[in-house]
Design a protein around this motif. Structure first.
Motif, PDB file in Angstrom:
ATOM      1  N   LEU A  67       0.822  -1.202   0.000  1.00 11.22           N
ATOM      2  CA  LEU A  67       0.000   0.000   0.000  1.00 11.22           C
ATOM      3  C   LEU A  67       0.862   1.260   0.000  1.00 11.22           C
ATOM      4  O   LEU A  67       0.572   2.236  -0.703  1.00 11.22           O
ATOM      5  N   LYS A  68       1.918   1.257   0.769  1.00 16.80           N
ATOM      6  CA  LYS A  68       2.800   2.420   0.801  1.00 16.80           C
ATOM      7  C   LYS A  68       3.455   2.655  -0.555  1.00 16.80           C
ATOM      8  O   LYS A  68       3.620   3.808  -0.996  1.00 16.80           O
ATOM      9  N   ASP A  69       3.832   1.570  -1.236  1.00 15.01           N
ATOM     10  CA  ASP A  69       4.444   1.708  -2.551  1.00 15.01           C
ATOM     11  C   ASP A  69       3.457   2.291  -3.572  1.00 15.01           C
ATOM     12  O   ASP A  69       3.879   2.973  -4.514  1.00 15.01           O
ATOM     13  N   ALA A  70       2.157   2.024  -3.403  1.00 20.81           N
ATOM     14  CA  ALA A  70       1.147   2.516  -4.351  1.00 20.81           C
ATOM     15  C   ALA A  70       0.651   3.914  -4.018  1.00 20.81           C
ATOM     16  O   ALA A  70      -0.025   4.544  -4.834  1.00 20.81           O
ATOM     17  N   ARG A  97      -6.151   4.063  -6.189  1.00 26.40           N
ATOM     18  CA  ARG A  97      -4.833   3.415  -6.299  1.00 26.40           C
ATOM     19  C   ARG A  97      -4.669   2.324  -5.245  1.00 26.40           C
ATOM     20  O   ARG A  97      -4.142   1.242  -5.522  1.00 26.40           O
ATOM     21  N   LEU A  98      -5.105   2.616  -4.045  1.00 24.53           N
ATOM     22  CA  LEU A  98      -4.973   1.629  -2.973  1.00 24.53           C
ATOM     23  C   LEU A  98      -5.893   0.433  -3.206  1.00 24.53           C
ATOM     24  O   LEU A  98      -5.514  -0.719  -2.927  1.00 24.53           O
ATOM     25  N   ILE A  99      -7.093   0.699  -3.728  1.00 21.86           N
ATOM     26  CA  ILE A  99      -8.003  -0.414  -4.039  1.00 21.86           C
ATOM     27  C   ILE A  99      -7.394  -1.298  -5.122  1.00 21.86           C
ATOM     28  O   ILE A  99      -7.424  -2.535  -5.045  1.00 21.86           O
ATOM     29  N   TRP A 103      -6.557  -5.234  -4.844  1.00 20.36           N
ATOM     30  CA  TRP A 103      -7.027  -6.238  -5.797  1.00 20.36           C
ATOM     31  C   TRP A 103      -5.853  -6.990  -6.415  1.00 20.36           C
ATOM     32  O   TRP A 103      -5.902  -8.200  -6.604  1.00 20.36           O
ATOM     33  N   GLY A 104      -4.789  -6.250  -6.740  1.00 17.53           N
ATOM     34  CA  GLY A 104      -3.611  -6.906  -7.300  1.00 17.53           C
ATOM     35  C   GLY A 104      -3.000  -7.904  -6.344  1.00 17.53           C
ATOM     36  O   GLY A 104      -2.380  -8.876  -6.772  1.00 17.53           O
ATOM     37  N   ALA A 105      -3.171  -7.677  -5.037  1.00 16.79           N
ATOM     38  CA  ALA A 105      -2.652  -8.603  -4.028  1.00 16.79           C
ATOM     39  C   ALA A 105      -3.623  -9.735  -3.729  1.00 16.79           C
ATOM     40  O   ALA A 105      -3.323 -10.596  -2.895  1.00 16.79           O
ATOM     41  N   GLY A 106      -4.805  -9.724  -4.384  1.00 17.71           N
ATOM     42  CA  GLY A 106      -5.769 -10.812  -4.209  1.00 17.71           C
ATOM     43  C   GLY A 106      -6.864 -10.539  -3.203  1.00 17.71           C
ATOM     44  O   GLY A 106      -7.607 -11.456  -2.832  1.00 17.71           O
ATOM     45  N   PHE A 107      -7.024  -9.278  -2.770  1.00 22.44           N
ATOM     46  CA  PHE A 107      -8.067  -8.928  -1.790  1.00 22.44           C
ATOM     47  C   PHE A 107      -9.159  -8.128  -2.510  1.00 22.44           C
ATOM     48  O   PHE A 107      -9.082  -6.909  -2.624  1.00 22.44           O
ATOM     49  N   ALA A 110     -11.828  -5.813  -0.287  1.00 21.61           N
ATOM     50  CA  ALA A 110     -11.148  -4.880   0.617  1.00 21.61           C
ATOM     51  C   ALA A 110     -11.932  -3.571   0.728  1.00 21.61           C
ATOM     52  O   ALA A 110     -12.626  -3.134  -0.194  1.00 21.61           O
ATOM     53  N   ARG A 111     -11.757  -2.930   1.873  1.00 24.71           N
ATOM     54  CA  ARG A 111     -12.355  -1.611   2.112  1.00 24.71           C
ATOM     55  C   ARG A 111     -11.254  -0.674   2.602  1.00 24.71           C
ATOM     56  O   ARG A 111     -10.428  -1.051   3.448  1.00 24.71           O
ATOM     57  N   VAL A 112     -11.293   0.556   2.062  1.00 29.79           N
ATOM     58  CA  VAL A 112     -10.275   1.546   2.397  1.00 29.79           C
ATOM     59  C   VAL A 112     -10.949   2.850   2.790  1.00 29.79           C
ATOM     60  O   VAL A 112     -11.849   3.329   2.095  1.00 29.79           O
TER      61      VAL A 112
END
Length: 652
Positions: A67-70, A97-99, A103-107, A110-112
């Protein structure tokens, strides 16, 4: 401070203070080893700096880093926005971007939520005036607190993985596309990065099968939220098989194209493969007059079903000059300077002059401070070399070398003049043989006496090198073997035959080559004369950098009255474990062993001397900077407790 400590201090100081000026810094980062953070600037009336915190349910550190990288809030924290609306806009832009990163990580459930000074922002919601007002309160007073709250939910898994031929819509049989290539399978995490990596492997696999136009034509992911699963379908077009077509060389201005073509070992009609293109590029770059090589592929096949290639070349500046200063606790100080022309007559001919000046020590170490320096204590080596590649456009090269040297080691002193001329034939980019003639006149003196000699020989050698990098090999092997008879009927005053061979191998334990095992063995033999009749500088010695580290330079051999006299055979071996701690820092534990023997073949009458040590590597674009510290394990009277070596490139 001792000499050894001074060397360490100056080495690290030179690396750390390599620039010409020193700027204030808020934190010290040793080569990036401990990471670094862009701290926000202090509050001010003209900007709105902020603090940032990521709160991830389950405290998943890896996901937090993703998340920090994105996040642009993270990457731009050191460049705060001018006002509250701009800050809120930056935070809102982070939500999708975080969503996407989740999703790219398979979640996929997810909620942000991003809280700006306590006011929440959510995706697809209208701009929060409350967040703007709350953030503006902090102007010129304190950092605006921003908290990213993430509930990733459950990690989705792959349920069905289908890789089909785009032309027939049928799955590829295992013989055509092995499962080890695809790798992803039902039950694996449904990460987009893993799917994209599988696509790349599939395309690479078909390209290695001589299919240059292989591609993933369509990707069909279907996410099932209630089942927390994903089905993925990939339609792959392997494309037609092709050979290598006509090769066009472009970009040459001063170098004869025939020279470049002689270094291309691939012929039109050979099977296409990325490995063949990589080998072609590596081979062409052996021409010192060239700085870069780029190989482009045509977009269509020619009438014969082959793929035309275009070789784009950039030439180097023809002249180069350089100098260096070095110091070893076992070999003493030395300076080196050289000048070279890399395209003397337009055929990539290389003319090089190199001079070395070094202190001639009695024991291989630093000068005796109790004695005044003398010109007699200086040694030197001047070498002139000429290379004419691709004689007549063939794969034959002419190499001519001349050497004048005055040297002294712990065991002997020597003066010599040497000239060599050989023809080298290149069979491929990895294998070559060469033969020619060598003439040397010299004088050596040691405890056994003085020898004035003349050698006229016919050197023959072969070289094989399949490694991936000349300064930092991680895979492949190197083999260099030579034999030179110096028969009496050619004019040699000492009829001998000298044979020597060195082999090294490199094996990477992981795909990223962060863990590499390296080994080297060297052998040598002299036949045809008794030991005392052989010039001392032609006898075999071990010890020093490039041999058995930790021992004095050329000190390991048979002895007479306590002095090393050299041997008629040689055995050396080294083993290293090259371990990368970060992308730029590595450590290298190593063990060296070896010595020379009085007999023409190793008979082990002499004790094998062994040393061990630890190296530090700082990896740069041109190769690793090497610092090795070695200590003898089989120490005898007169041996140093340890030795330090500094250089560029791996030890072997």
């Amino acid at each position: 401070m001792s000499t050894n400590n001074r060397i360490l201090f100056l080495f690290f100081a030179g690396l750390l203070l390599g620039g010409t000026s020193i700027a204030p810094a808020a934190a010290f980062d040793f080569f990036g080893l401990f990471g670094s953070d862009d701290a926000p600037p202090p509050p001010s009336p003209s900007a709105l700096p902020y603090s940032l915190d990521f709160v991830v349910a389950g405290e998943d550190k890896d996901l937090r880093q993703v998340l920090k990288d994105a996040s642009t809030l993270q990457s731009l924290q050191g460049d705060p926005p001018p006002d509250a609306p701009a800050l809120v806009s930056r935070a809102e832009a982070d939500l999708p971007r975080l969503i996407d990163a989740l999703w790219g990580a398979g979640f996929y459930n997810a909620r942000v939520t991003i809280n700006v000074a306590g006011a929440p922002l959510q995706i697809q919601a209208q701009r929060s005036n409350a967040a703007i007002q709350a953030a503006d309160v902090y102007r010129a007073r304190a950092l605006v607190p921003i908290e990213v709250q993430v509930d990733p939910g459950h990690l989705f898994a792959l349920r069905d993985v289908a890789v089909v031929d785009a032309g027939t819509n049928r799955p590829f049989p295992p013989s055509e596309l092995p499962p080890r290539v695809v790798k992803i399978e039902p039950g694996d995490p449904a990460r987009s990065a893993d799917i994209l990596a599988a696509e790349a492997r599939i395309v690479d696999h078909f390209r290695t099968q001589s299919r240059p136009f292989a591609k993933v034509q369509d990707r069909e992911p279907v996410v099932f939220h209630p089942a927390q699963a994903m089905d993925i379908g990939l339609k792959v077009d392997p494309g037609p098989r092709a050979g290598i077509g006509p090769i066009t060389v472009q970009g040459l201005e001063n170098v004869d194209p025939a020279v470049v073509r002689s270094f291309i070992y691939t012929e039109p009609g050979d099977p296409y493969s990325p490995a063949a293109l990589a080998s072609m590029r590596k081979s062409i770059l052996q021409i010192e007059a060239l700085s870069s090589v780029r190989i482009r592929e045509a977009e269509t096949l020619d009438a014969y079903g082959n793929l035309p290639l275009f070789v784009d070349i950039t030439e180097r500046q023809p002249r180069v000059i350089g100098a260096s200063v070095q110091y070893s606790t076992t070999d003493g100080p030395a300076v080196r300077a050289y000048w070279a022309h890399r395209n003397l007559f337009g055929g990539a001919e290389r003319l090089r002059f190199e001079g070395n000046l070094f202190y001639l020590t009695e024991d291989g170490g630093e000068p005796d401070r109790d004695e005044d320096p003398s010109w007699e204590d200086l040694g030197g080596r001047f070498r002139a070399s000429f290379l004419k590649p691709a004689l007549g456009g063939t794969r034959n090269d002419l190499l001519v070398d001349g050497l004048v040297e005055r040297d002294r080691t712990e065991g002997y002193t020597s003066r010599l003049v040497n000239g060599t001329a050989v023809i080298r034939h290149r069979f491929s980019e990895t294998f070559s043989i060469q033969g020619g003639i060598e003439i040397e006149r010299g004088q050596t003196s040691d405890i056994l006496g003085q020898i004035d000699y003349r050698l006229v020989g016919v050197p023959v050698s072969l070289s094989y090198d399949s490694t991936d990098n000349p300064l930092n090999p991680t895979e492949g092997m190197r083999l260099i073997a030579s034999v030179t008879p110096y028969p009496e009927f050619l004019g040699s005053s000492v009829p001998i035959t000298v044979a020597r061979g060195t082999a090294s191998a490199y094996f990477s334990l992981d795909e990223e080559a962060r863990y590499v095992l390296a080994g080297r063995i060297g052998l040598g033999s002299i036949v045809g004369a008794d030991l005392e009749d052989i010039p001392a500088n032609r006898r075999f010695f071990a010890g020093g950098g490039g041999s058995v580290r930790g021992f004095g330079y050329r000190t390991l051999s048979p002895t007479f009255l306590g002095e090393p006299i050299g041997g008629r055979s040689l055995l050396e071996a080294s083993v290293e474990a090259r371990i990368k701690i970060t992308d730029t820092i590595g450590i290298v534990p190593f063990v060296d062993a070896g010595t020379a023997f009085a007999s023409s073949y190793p008979d082990f009458d002499e004790d094998i001397r062994v040393s061990a040590g630890l190296g530090l590597r700082y990896y740069t674009g041109i190769g690793p900077i090497r610092l090795d510290i070695a200590t003898p394990l089989t120490r005898e009277q007169g041996d140093r407790s340890f030795a330090i070596y500094v250089g560029i490139g791996q030890a072997f």
